[in-house]
Design an enzyme around this catalytic site. Structure first.
Site, PDB file in Angstrom:
ATOM      1  N   ASN A   9      52.918  65.831  17.371  1.00  0.00           N
ATOM      2  CA  ASN A   9      51.566  65.644  17.903  1.00  0.00           C
ATOM      3  C   ASN A   9      51.662  65.119  19.324  1.00  0.00           C
ATOM      4  O   ASN A   9      52.751  64.946  19.857  1.00  0.00           O
ATOM      5  CB  ASN A   9      50.755  64.696  17.001  1.00  0.00           C
ATOM      6  CG  ASN A   9      51.446  63.363  16.885  1.00  0.00           C
ATOM      7  OD1 ASN A   9      51.614  62.642  17.860  1.00  0.00           O
ATOM      8  ND2 ASN A   9      51.884  63.038  15.666  1.00  0.00           N
TER       9      ASN A   9
ATOM     10  N   ALA B 191      52.314  54.150  15.675  1.00  0.00           N
ATOM     11  CA  ALA B 191      52.846  55.522  15.763  1.00  0.00           C
ATOM     12  C   ALA B 191      51.875  56.536  15.180  1.00  0.00           C
ATOM     13  O   ALA B 191      51.172  56.251  14.214  1.00  0.00           O
ATOM     14  CB  ALA B 191      54.177  55.598  15.018  1.00  0.00           C
TER      15      ALA B 191
ATOM     16  N   ASP C 262      51.914  63.778   9.531  1.00  0.00           N
ATOM     17  CA  ASP C 262      51.541  63.583   8.126  1.00  0.00           C
ATOM     18  C   ASP C 262      52.321  64.498   7.192  1.00  0.00           C
ATOM     19  O   ASP C 262      52.507  64.186   6.029  1.00  0.00           O
ATOM     20  CB  ASP C 262      50.040  63.793   7.962  1.00  0.00           C
ATOM     21  CG  ASP C 262      49.271  62.659   8.627  1.00  0.00           C
ATOM     22  OD1 ASP C 262      49.602  61.495   8.346  1.00  0.00           O
ATOM     23  OD2 ASP C 262      48.382  62.932   9.460  1.00  0.00           O
TER      24      ASP C 262
ATOM     25  N   LYS D 128      68.500  79.126  13.179  1.00  0.00           N
ATOM     26  CA  LYS D 128      67.191  79.545  13.686  1.00  0.00           C
ATOM     27  C   LYS D 128      66.588  80.619  12.775  1.00  0.00           C
ATOM     28  O   LYS D 128      67.279  81.588  12.415  1.00  0.00           O
ATOM     29  CB  LYS D 128      67.376  80.095  15.102  1.00  0.00           C
ATOM     30  CG  LYS D 128      66.089  80.478  15.769  1.00  0.00           C
ATOM     31  CD  LYS D 128      66.358  81.070  17.133  1.00  0.00           C
ATOM     32  CE  LYS D 128      65.101  81.745  17.635  1.00  0.00           C
ATOM     33  NZ  LYS D 128      65.339  82.557  18.803  1.00  0.00           N
TER      34      LYS D 128
ATOM     35  N   PRO E 137      56.060  60.133   3.974  1.00  0.00           N
ATOM     36  CA  PRO E 137      55.702  58.803   3.475  1.00  0.00           C
ATOM     37  C   PRO E 137      54.735  58.133   4.448  1.00  0.00           C
ATOM     38  O   PRO E 137      54.842  58.321   5.663  1.00  0.00           O
ATOM     39  CB  PRO E 137      57.041  58.057   3.454  1.00  0.00           C
ATOM     40  CG  PRO E 137      57.922  58.795   4.386  1.00  0.00           C
ATOM     41  CD  PRO E 137      57.473  60.223   4.354  1.00  0.00           C
ATOM     42  N   ASP E 138      53.798  57.370   3.928  1.00  0.00           N
ATOM     43  CA  ASP E 138      52.895  56.597   4.785  1.00  0.00           C
ATOM     44  C   ASP E 138      53.544  55.233   5.009  1.00  0.00           C
ATOM     45  O   ASP E 138      53.599  54.395   4.111  1.00  0.00           O
ATOM     46  CB  ASP E 138      51.515  56.464   4.128  1.00  0.00           C
ATOM     47  CG  ASP E 138      50.504  55.906   5.113  1.00  0.00           C
ATOM     48  OD1 ASP E 138      50.797  54.859   5.737  1.00  0.00           O
ATOM     49  OD2 ASP E 138      49.436  56.512   5.272  1.00  0.00           O
ATOM     50  N   ILE E 139      54.058  55.030   6.210  1.00  0.00           N
ATOM     51  CA  ILE E 139      54.838  53.819   6.515  1.00  0.00           C
ATOM     52  C   ILE E 139      53.959  52.578   6.389  1.00  0.00           C
ATOM     53  O   ILE E 139      54.318  51.594   5.739  1.00  0.00           O
ATOM     54  CB  ILE E 139      55.421  53.929   7.944  1.00  0.00           C
ATOM     55  CG1 ILE E 139      56.283  55.187   8.039  1.00  0.00           C
ATOM     56  CG2 ILE E 139      56.224  52.682   8.307  1.00  0.00           C
ATOM     57  CD1 ILE E 139      56.581  55.641   9.445  1.00  0.00           C
TER      58      ILE E 139
ATOM     59  N   PHE F 148      46.517  51.676  13.187  1.00  0.00           N
ATOM     60  CA  PHE F 148      45.667  52.386  14.139  1.00  0.00           C
ATOM     61  C   PHE F 148      45.001  53.542  13.406  1.00  0.00           C
ATOM     62  O   PHE F 148      45.503  53.993  12.367  1.00  0.00           O
ATOM     63  CB  PHE F 148      46.500  52.904  15.329  1.00  0.00           C
ATOM     64  CG  PHE F 148      46.656  51.869  16.395  1.00  0.00           C
ATOM     65  CD1 PHE F 148      47.431  50.739  16.165  1.00  0.00           C
ATOM     66  CD2 PHE F 148      46.024  51.992  17.621  1.00  0.00           C
ATOM     67  CE1 PHE F 148      47.558  49.752  17.141  1.00  0.00           C
ATOM     68  CE2 PHE F 148      46.154  51.025  18.610  1.00  0.00           C
ATOM     69  CZ  PHE F 148      46.918  49.907  18.359  1.00  0.00           C
TER      70      PHE F 148
ATOM     71  N   LYS G 103      44.748  51.117   2.547  1.00  0.00           N
ATOM     72  CA  LYS G 103      46.149  50.852   2.925  1.00  0.00           C
ATOM     73  C   LYS G 103      46.481  49.360   2.887  1.00  0.00           C
ATOM     74  O   LYS G 103      47.599  48.976   3.225  1.00  0.00           O
ATOM     75  CB  LYS G 103      46.440  51.421   4.311  1.00  0.00           C
ATOM     76  CG  LYS G 103      46.275  52.946   4.386  1.00  0.00           C
ATOM     77  CD  LYS G 103      46.905  53.509   5.644  1.00  0.00           C
ATOM     78  CE  LYS G 103      46.625  54.999   5.785  1.00  0.00           C
ATOM     79  NZ  LYS G 103      47.449  55.641   6.785  1.00  0.00           N
TER      80      LYS G 103
HETATM   81  O1  C5P Z   1      45.915  57.892   7.572  1.00  0.00           O
HETATM   82  P1  C5P Z   1      46.151  57.889   9.033  1.00  0.00           P
HETATM   83  O2  C5P Z   1      47.310  58.708   9.453  1.00  0.00           O
HETATM   84  O3  C5P Z   1      44.941  58.159   9.866  1.00  0.00           O
HETATM   85  O4  C5P Z   1      46.524  56.345   9.327  1.00  0.00           O
HETATM   86  C1  C5P Z   1      46.830  55.907  10.590  1.00  0.00           C
HETATM   87  C2  C5P Z   1      47.641  54.663  10.520  1.00  0.00           C
HETATM   88  O5  C5P Z   1      48.658  54.782   9.534  1.00  0.00           O
HETATM   89  C3  C5P Z   1      48.387  54.380  11.804  1.00  0.00           C
HETATM   90  O6  C5P Z   1      48.531  52.989  11.907  1.00  0.00           O
HETATM   91  C4  C5P Z   1      49.725  55.056  11.589  1.00  0.00           C
HETATM   92  O7  C5P Z   1      50.731  54.462  12.371  1.00  0.00           O
HETATM   93  C5  C5P Z   1      49.945  54.826  10.116  1.00  0.00           C
HETATM   94  N1  C5P Z   1      50.675  55.913   9.445  1.00  0.00           N
HETATM   95  C6  C5P Z   1      51.942  55.656   8.973  1.00  0.00           C
HETATM   96  N2  C5P Z   1      52.612  56.639   8.308  1.00  0.00           N
HETATM   97  C7  C5P Z   1      52.054  57.850   8.104  1.00  0.00           C
HETATM   98  C8  C5P Z   1      50.776  58.097   8.600  1.00  0.00           C
HETATM   99  C9  C5P Z   1      50.122  57.121   9.276  1.00  0.00           C
HETATM  100  O8  C5P Z   1      52.461  54.563   9.173  1.00  0.00           O
HETATM  101  N3  C5P Z   1      52.723  58.780   7.475  1.00  0.00           N
END
Ligand code: C5P
Length: 481
Positions: free
Chosen positions: A278, A342, A346, A364, A380-382, A399, A417
């Site tokens: 992105n 960051a 996703d 390739k 994974p959602d960190i 953020f 979250k």
């Molecule tokens: O759900 P969304 O992506 O909008 O959430 C944004 C927040 O979650 C940001 O703080 C981003 O750094 C964090 N995030 C994360 N890991 C992901 C997706 C988002 O830490 N895979």
């Protein structure tokens, strides 16, 4: 009779001074007895002296700012008030502050570099293309080394140059090449000050985090009257001192506090040359890392690939993928604070053939007549993982980049979250990503704030104040628990 007793009698005696300064006469008697004026009253006494038109500085001990390794670069631009900057130099020279001075060409019409050099006991810089200066102390060093760049007086011309990015002499080049705090003390004719062009430049500079010592209102040397008069050199000096004191106070604010910040984008490889990512530049996260470092925090910045210089923080870890980012955040725990800035990708995309067969991604991917499909696997959602883990830091901040329904969507994220604060912004129409400015909402569990558009640096500065409030509240709750 000691020095302070002499001073008090010069200012009208114990009773008169006590009345003017609105303090008890016994306090003044005490000063006389101790032959000392408390540092918090020094400014009032000096102001009384200047009000009575009596020069009393030699009665007061030199104001030494010990352990205060501050560097100021004074830029003198050319106006009728240029000569007043000599008094600023004299006042700064009475402290431990290190001072360099640059003069513009027009300033040299009013005062000479020789005069500045002899007052500052150091070379005064005037030329962008000086071979001698560029070998010893080049313009980049002059721009990078000071804590503050003070432009005093700042003419309408130098304001316009800075606002519009012109760099045609040493002073304007330094201003453009600097990361330092820039403070302008404008001085100009009231009509020039009120001109719409100057107003626009002023607004632009304020938005970029440049600070102004506002001009005074009154009679001008040109015979006109209004706003635009150069403030008293002492007022400028005191402004700088209080800025430095505030800075010194803030520099320990986050001492012994460990903070992990994620920043930038992540990139997810499809094959050795293609990837999903992105437009995140990393600028906001880097500014926050830099501000927290200035305030004494032990910052570990975990960043995806970016094209901006790294801040000067304790530890920088470079990662590519979301999984690597999560692994590194986990390795850095425990920490006091986590700030997830960051823009994590996703999904990662797994290429497949139209018959749902896996494709070799070590090489390739070749273009064939067959349709190429992708399976999107959620990363994974960190933020959520750490916020819900046993090692959850005391404060967790996320953020939220939204294109619609900013407040509601961000509030849902805050709750789902399990974070303490979400900084939300509108990224529709390419806003924010890669820009130097940000317009943010702060979403808490019980309230929210909407901030004016401002530079990412300024957002970082104010956000760090809010983080400090969160930490104080956390500590209070911990004590009461
Ligand atoms: O759900 P969304 O992506 O909008 O959430 C944004 C927040 O979650 C940001 O703080 C981003 O750094 C964090 N995030 C994360 N890991 C992901 C997706 C988002 O830490 N895979």
């Amino acid at each position: 009779m000691n020095k302070i007793s002499q001073l008090i009698s010069l200012l009208g005696g114990t009773g008169a001074v006590a009345e003017k300064l609105k303090i008890k006469p016994s306090a003044i008697s005490n000063w006389k007895k101790l032959n000392k004026i408390p540092s918090n009253k020094r400014k009032d006494v000096l102001e009384l002296g200047s009000y009575l038109n009596i020069n009393i500085e030699h009665f007061l001990p030199t104001q030494k700012l010990h352990n205060f390794k501050f560097k100021i670069l004074l830029i003198i631009s050319g106006g009728i008030a240029s000569y007043k900057s000599l008094e600023i130099i004299r006042l700064i020279k009475k402290t431990d502050i290190e001072l360099d001075v640059v003069m513009t060409k027009s300033a040299q019409k009013f005062i000479t570099p020789l005069l500045v050099t002899s007052l500052n006991e150091k070379k005064c810089y005037i030329d962008l293309f000086s071979i001698e200066d560029e070998t010893k102390m080049n313009h980049i060093n002059l721009a990078r080394s000071p804590d503050i760049i003070l432009v005093a007086p700042a003419t309408a011309n130098i304001m316009a140059k800075l606002a519009n990015g012109l760099a045609d002499d040493l002073a304007s080049t330094i201003l453009l090449a600097s990361f330092s705090k820039i403070i302008l003390a404008p001085s100009m004719n009231p009509v020039m000050w009120n001109n719409l062009a100057t107003r626009d430049n002023y607004k632009k500079l304020l938005e970029r985090g440049i600070e102004f010592i506002e001009p005074d209102t009154g009679d001008m040397a040109c015979g006109e009257s209004g706003k635009g008069r150069f403030p008293e050199p002492r007022a400028i000096f005191e402004f700088i001192l209080s800025y430095m004191r505030e800075n010194q106070k803030l520099s320990n604010q986050f001492q012994d506090i460990s903070i992990i910040i994620t920043a930038g984008p992540t990139i997810e490889a499809i094959d050795p040359i293609r990837f999903v990512s992105n437009k995140s530049s990393g600028k906001q996260g880097f500014e926050i890392a830099s501000e927290l470092t200035k305030r004494g925090a032990k910052v570990t910045l975990i960043t995806g690939p970016v094209n901006i210089p790294f801040p000067n923080c304790e530890n920088v870890i470079k990662v590519k993928t979301a999984q690597e980012m999560l692994d590194n955040v986990t390795q850095q725990l425990p920490a006091d604070i986590l700030i997830c800035c960051a823009a994590v990708a996703d999904w990662r995309l797994i290429p497949k053939t139209s018959t749902n067969n896996k494709i070799d991604t070590n090489n390739k991917i070749k273009k064939t007549k067959e349709k190429l499909l992708f399976e999107a696997i959620k990363n994974p959602d960190i933020l959520e993982t750490i916020a819900k883990s046993k090692l959850r830091p005391k404060i967790v901040i996320g953020f939220s980049a939204e294109t619609s329904n900013i407040k509601n969507n961000s509030y849902s994220k805050l709750i789902s979250k399990n974070v303490d604060l979400i900084i939300a912004n509108d990224v529709s129409n390419n806003k924010v990503f890669g820009e130097d400015f940000n317009k943010v909402f702060l979403i808490y569990k019980n309230n929210y704030e909407q901030w004016e558009k401002q530079s990412k640096k300024s957002v970082a500065y104010h956000l760090v104040n809010r983080i400090n409030d969160l930490l104080i509240n956390y500590n209070k709750r911990a004590v009461n628990a």
